[in-house]
Scaffold this motif. Structure first.
Motif, PDB file in Angstrom:
ATOM      1  N   LEU A   1       0.830  -1.201   0.000  1.00 44.98           N
ATOM      2  CA  LEU A   1       0.000   0.000   0.000  1.00 44.98           C
ATOM      3  C   LEU A   1       0.865   1.252   0.000  1.00 44.98           C
ATOM      4  CD1 LEU A   1      -2.823  -0.818   2.582  1.00 44.98           C
ATOM      5  CD2 LEU A   1      -3.119  -0.378   0.142  1.00 44.98           C
ATOM      6  N   LEU A   2       0.480   2.227  -0.816  1.00 38.95           N
ATOM      7  CA  LEU A   2       1.125   3.532  -0.825  1.00 38.95           C
ATOM      8  C   LEU A   2       0.062   4.607  -0.750  1.00 38.95           C
ATOM      9  CD1 LEU A   2       3.607   5.436  -1.273  1.00 38.95           C
ATOM     10  CD2 LEU A   2       3.096   5.268  -3.733  1.00 38.95           C
ATOM     11  N   TRP A   3       0.207   5.522   0.216  1.00 39.65           N
ATOM     12  CA  TRP A   3      -0.669   6.676   0.335  1.00 39.65           C
ATOM     13  C   TRP A   3       0.075   7.918  -0.149  1.00 39.65           C
ATOM     14  CZ3 TRP A   3      -0.570   3.028   4.342  1.00 39.65           C
ATOM     15  CH2 TRP A   3      -1.801   2.413   4.653  1.00 39.65           C
ATOM     16  N   VAL A   4      -0.633   8.785  -0.851  1.00 37.19           N
ATOM     17  CA  VAL A   4      -0.052  10.028  -1.364  1.00 37.19           C
ATOM     18  C   VAL A   4      -0.946  11.195  -0.965  1.00 37.19           C
ATOM     19  CG1 VAL A   4       0.767  11.275  -3.394  1.00 37.19           C
ATOM     20  CG2 VAL A   4       0.856   8.765  -3.363  1.00 37.19           C
ATOM     21  N   ASN A   5      -0.381  12.157  -0.263  1.00 40.89           N
ATOM     22  CA  ASN A   5      -1.111  13.375   0.100  1.00 40.89           C
ATOM     23  C   ASN A   5      -1.223  14.234  -1.148  1.00 40.89           C
ATOM     24  OD1 ASN A   5      -1.924  15.887   1.094  1.00 40.89           O
ATOM     25  ND2 ASN A   5      -0.813  15.616   3.023  1.00 40.89           N
ATOM     26  N   VAL A   6      -2.453  14.442  -1.642  1.00 41.07           N
ATOM     27  CA  VAL A   6      -2.622  15.115  -2.932  1.00 41.07           C
ATOM     28  C   VAL A   6      -2.960  16.600  -2.806  1.00 41.07           C
ATOM     29  CG1 VAL A   6      -3.210  13.001  -4.143  1.00 41.07           C
ATOM     30  CG2 VAL A   6      -5.037  14.353  -3.097  1.00 41.07           C
ATOM     31  N   GLY A   7      -3.612  17.015  -1.750  1.00 42.47           N
ATOM     32  CA  GLY A   7      -3.826  18.436  -1.517  1.00 42.47           C
ATOM     33  C   GLY A   7      -4.935  19.070  -2.339  1.00 42.47           C
ATOM     34  N   ASP A   8      -4.735  19.195  -3.653  1.00 48.08           N
ATOM     35  CA  ASP A   8      -5.735  19.866  -4.478  1.00 48.08           C
ATOM     36  C   ASP A   8      -6.057  19.026  -5.713  1.00 48.08           C
ATOM     37  OD1 ASP A   8      -3.721  20.368  -6.482  1.00 48.08           O
ATOM     38  OD2 ASP A   8      -3.067  22.105  -5.322  1.00 48.08           O
ATOM     39  N   ALA A   9      -7.020  19.503  -6.501  1.00 46.00           N
ATOM     40  CA  ALA A   9      -7.517  18.729  -7.641  1.00 46.00           C
ATOM     41  C   ALA A   9      -6.445  18.475  -8.692  1.00 46.00           C
ATOM     42  CB  ALA A   9      -8.714  19.444  -8.270  1.00 46.00           C
ATOM     43  N   ALA A  10      -5.596  19.459  -8.940  1.00 45.81           N
ATOM     44  CA  ALA A  10      -4.555  19.299  -9.957  1.00 45.81           C
ATOM     45  C   ALA A  10      -3.551  18.232  -9.548  1.00 45.81           C
ATOM     46  CB  ALA A  10      -3.851  20.638 -10.191  1.00 45.81           C
ATOM     47  N   ARG A  11      -3.109  18.271  -8.295  1.00 43.69           N
ATOM     48  CA  ARG A  11      -2.147  17.277  -7.809  1.00 43.69           C
ATOM     49  C   ARG A  11      -2.805  15.902  -7.703  1.00 43.69           C
ATOM     50  NH1 ARG A  11       2.299  18.571  -4.924  1.00 43.69           N
ATOM     51  NH2 ARG A  11       1.683  17.358  -3.102  1.00 43.69           N
ATOM     52  N   GLU A  12      -4.079  15.891  -7.376  1.00 45.92           N
ATOM     53  CA  GLU A  12      -4.796  14.618  -7.325  1.00 45.92           C
ATOM     54  C   GLU A  12      -4.808  13.956  -8.691  1.00 45.92           C
ATOM     55  OE1 GLU A  12      -9.421  13.272  -6.867  1.00 45.92           O
ATOM     56  OE2 GLU A  12      -8.625  14.633  -5.327  1.00 45.92           O
ATOM     57  N   SER A  13      -5.067  14.726  -9.723  1.00 46.62           N
ATOM     58  CA  SER A  13      -5.100  14.189 -11.082  1.00 46.62           C
ATOM     59  C   SER A  13      -3.745  13.612 -11.486  1.00 46.62           C
ATOM     60  CB  SER A  13      -5.512  15.289 -12.063  1.00 46.62           C
ATOM     61  OG  SER A  13      -5.503  14.806 -13.386  1.00 46.62           O
ATOM     62  N   ILE A  14      -2.673  14.326 -11.132  1.00 47.07           N
ATOM     63  CA  ILE A  14      -1.321  13.856 -11.455  1.00 47.07           C
ATOM     64  C   ILE A  14      -1.015  12.568 -10.695  1.00 47.07           C
ATOM     65  CG2 ILE A  14       1.136  14.388 -11.240  1.00 47.07           C
ATOM     66  CD1 ILE A  14       0.368  17.350 -11.604  1.00 47.07           C
ATOM     67  N   ALA A  15      -1.330  12.567  -9.404  1.00 46.67           N
ATOM     68  CA  ALA A  15      -1.039  11.393  -8.581  1.00 46.67           C
ATOM     69  C   ALA A  15      -1.782  10.159  -9.090  1.00 46.67           C
ATOM     70  CB  ALA A  15      -1.407  11.665  -7.125  1.00 46.67           C
ATOM     71  N   LEU A  16      -3.049  10.325  -9.430  1.00 49.95           N
ATOM     72  CA  LEU A  16      -3.838   9.196  -9.910  1.00 49.95           C
ATOM     73  C   LEU A  16      -3.298   8.657 -11.233  1.00 49.95           C
ATOM     74  CD1 LEU A  16      -7.446  10.425  -9.045  1.00 49.95           C
ATOM     75  CD2 LEU A  16      -6.182   8.562  -7.948  1.00 49.95           C
ATOM     76  N   GLU A  17      -2.872   9.563 -12.110  1.00 51.29           N
ATOM     77  CA  GLU A  17      -2.322   9.117 -13.387  1.00 51.29           C
ATOM     78  C   GLU A  17      -1.060   8.291 -13.165  1.00 51.29           C
ATOM     79  OE1 GLU A  17       0.028   8.669 -16.731  1.00 51.29           O
ATOM     80  OE2 GLU A  17       0.643  10.078 -15.169  1.00 51.29           O
ATOM     81  N   VAL A  18      -0.200   8.740 -12.268  1.00 50.94           N
ATOM     82  CA  VAL A  18       1.042   8.014 -11.982  1.00 50.94           C
ATOM     83  C   VAL A  18       0.744   6.681 -11.308  1.00 50.94           C
ATOM     84  CG1 VAL A  18       3.153   8.030 -10.609  1.00 50.94           C
ATOM     85  CG2 VAL A  18       2.468  10.088 -11.856  1.00 50.94           C
ATOM     86  N   LEU A  19      -0.095   6.701 -10.284  1.00 53.08           N
ATOM     87  CA  LEU A  19      -0.402   5.476  -9.552  1.00 53.08           C
ATOM     88  C   LEU A  19      -1.048   4.439 -10.458  1.00 53.08           C
ATOM     89  CD1 LEU A  19      -1.772   7.012  -6.220  1.00 53.08           C
ATOM     90  CD2 LEU A  19       0.461   5.947  -6.590  1.00 53.08           C
ATOM     91  N   ASN A  20      -1.978   4.864 -11.281  1.00 52.24           N
ATOM     92  CA  ASN A  20      -2.676   3.916 -12.157  1.00 52.24           C
ATOM     93  C   ASN A  20      -1.763   3.339 -13.234  1.00 52.24           C
ATOM     94  OD1 ASN A  20      -5.177   4.049 -10.870  1.00 52.24           O
ATOM     95  ND2 ASN A  20      -5.794   5.864 -12.025  1.00 52.24           N
ATOM     96  N   ARG A  21      -0.676   4.029 -13.511  1.00 52.24           N
ATOM     97  CA  ARG A  21       0.281   3.535 -14.489  1.00 52.24           C
ATOM     98  C   ARG A  21       1.066   2.332 -13.956  1.00 52.24           C
ATOM     99  NH1 ARG A  21       4.590   7.704 -15.462  1.00 52.24           N
ATOM    100  NH2 ARG A  21       2.745   9.021 -15.720  1.00 52.24           N
ATOM    101  N   HIS A  22       1.203   2.262 -12.626  1.00 53.08           N
ATOM    102  CA  HIS A  22       2.065   1.230 -12.045  1.00 53.08           C
ATOM    103  C   HIS A  22       1.339   0.259 -11.113  1.00 53.08           C
ATOM    104  CE1 HIS A  22       5.631   3.270 -13.580  1.00 53.08           C
ATOM    105  NE2 HIS A  22       5.152   4.408 -13.111  1.00 53.08           N
ATOM    106  N   ALA A  23       0.180   0.654 -10.576  1.00 52.31           N
ATOM    107  CA  ALA A  23      -0.517  -0.166  -9.587  1.00 52.31           C
ATOM    108  C   ALA A  23      -1.245  -1.331 -10.232  1.00 52.31           C
ATOM    109  CB  ALA A  23      -1.508   0.695  -8.803  1.00 52.31           C
ATOM    110  N   THR A  24      -1.577  -2.323  -9.417  1.00 53.94           N
ATOM    111  CA  THR A  24      -2.273  -3.504  -9.908  1.00 53.94           C
ATOM    112  C   THR A  24      -3.751  -3.237 -10.138  1.00 53.94           C
ATOM    113  OG1 THR A  24      -2.622  -4.238  -7.629  1.00 53.94           O
ATOM    114  CG2 THR A  24      -0.679  -5.072  -8.760  1.00 53.94           C
ATOM    115  N   GLN A  25      -4.307  -2.261  -9.418  1.00 54.65           N
ATOM    116  CA  GLN A  25      -5.721  -1.903  -9.538  1.00 54.65           C
ATOM    117  C   GLN A  25      -5.833  -0.386  -9.550  1.00 54.65           C
ATOM    118  OE1 GLN A  25      -8.153  -4.027  -6.563  1.00 54.65           O
ATOM    119  NE2 GLN A  25      -6.336  -5.251  -6.144  1.00 54.65           N
ATOM    120  N   PRO A  26      -6.934   0.159 -10.094  1.00 52.07           N
ATOM    121  CA  PRO A  26      -7.102   1.615 -10.113  1.00 52.07           C
ATOM    122  C   PRO A  26      -7.011   2.214  -8.707  1.00 52.07           C
ATOM    123  CG  PRO A  26      -8.700   0.578 -11.556  1.00 52.07           C
ATOM    124  CD  PRO A  26      -8.021  -0.540 -10.810  1.00 52.07           C
TER     125      PRO A  26
END
Length: 209
Positions: free
Chosen positions: A172-197
């Protein structure tokens, strides 16, 4: 396990665990969370997050089994069940570069002890991080030996939880995203490497009511 999502990630309401149904928005932290099936995929995601501007203190991993058992009373067979649990004990991310050589650890020993405290690793590990650092300092066998000890301890503590959790569904990895723009970036990166969305949630900060 973290449930798959076809489109947008679901925001999880952490009040199911905290019992807090009316807290202030200022008392919560918005996070993305994902699960990885190998240390390599985790490291690749963290490398990409770092390149995207995320800082080390914004990343956290699930603590080892011993700490989970001490905090929650038992270790779930599926680590995904802890993804949205604000009581799940965490530890700060330690990169391979942080481990370095025994000599490097010795030179930066006082600063590293300060970093352990500053990142909250003492609380996340039940105090073992500070205890190990103090033991190395008290050994009195020279900075090189103390640094070597600390370097090996960091390596072991970095790898232990990940190896334990791989047997229970992933890391498990948690990422503090803060705002909508950073959330979008974090999700794109995580979904590129994670086993599930990846998913997102708002969790109450420690100590807030």
């Amino acid at each position: 396990m973290i449930e798959s999502r076809d489109q947008n990630p679901t925001t999880i309401d952490s009040s199911a665990w905290t019992g807090d149904t009316g807290g202030s928005a200022d008392a919560t932290v918005r996070e993305a969370v994902a699960i990885f099936d190998s240390r390599e995929s985790l490291q690749n995601a963290i490398d990409d997050l770092t390149l995207a501007g995320f800082q080390r203190h914004e990343l956290s991993l699930l603590a080892n089994d011993e700490t989970i058992r001490d905090r929650l009373g038992s270790v779930p067979g599926d680590v995904g069940s802890l993804a949205h649990d604000p009581d799940a004990p965490r530890q700060s991310y330690i990169s391979p570069e942080d481990i370095g050589s025994g000599q490097g650890a010795a030179v930066g020993f006082p600063a590293y002890v300060g970093a352990i405290i500053a990142t909250g690793a003492v609380l996340a590990t039940g105090g073992t991080a500070l205890a190990a650092a103090a033991a190395a300092a008290a050994a009195g066998v020279g900075s090189g030996a103390a640094g070597s000890f600390l370097s090996q301890w960091i390596t072991d503590k970095r790898n232990e939880p990940m190896l334990q959790h791989l047997d229970k569904g992933g890391i498990l990895l948690w990422v503090n995203v803060g705002d909508a723009a950073r959330e979008s970036i974090a999700l794109e990166v995580l979904n590129r490497h994670a086993t599930q969305p990846a998913e997102v949630h708002d969790v109450r900060q420690t100590g807030s009511m």
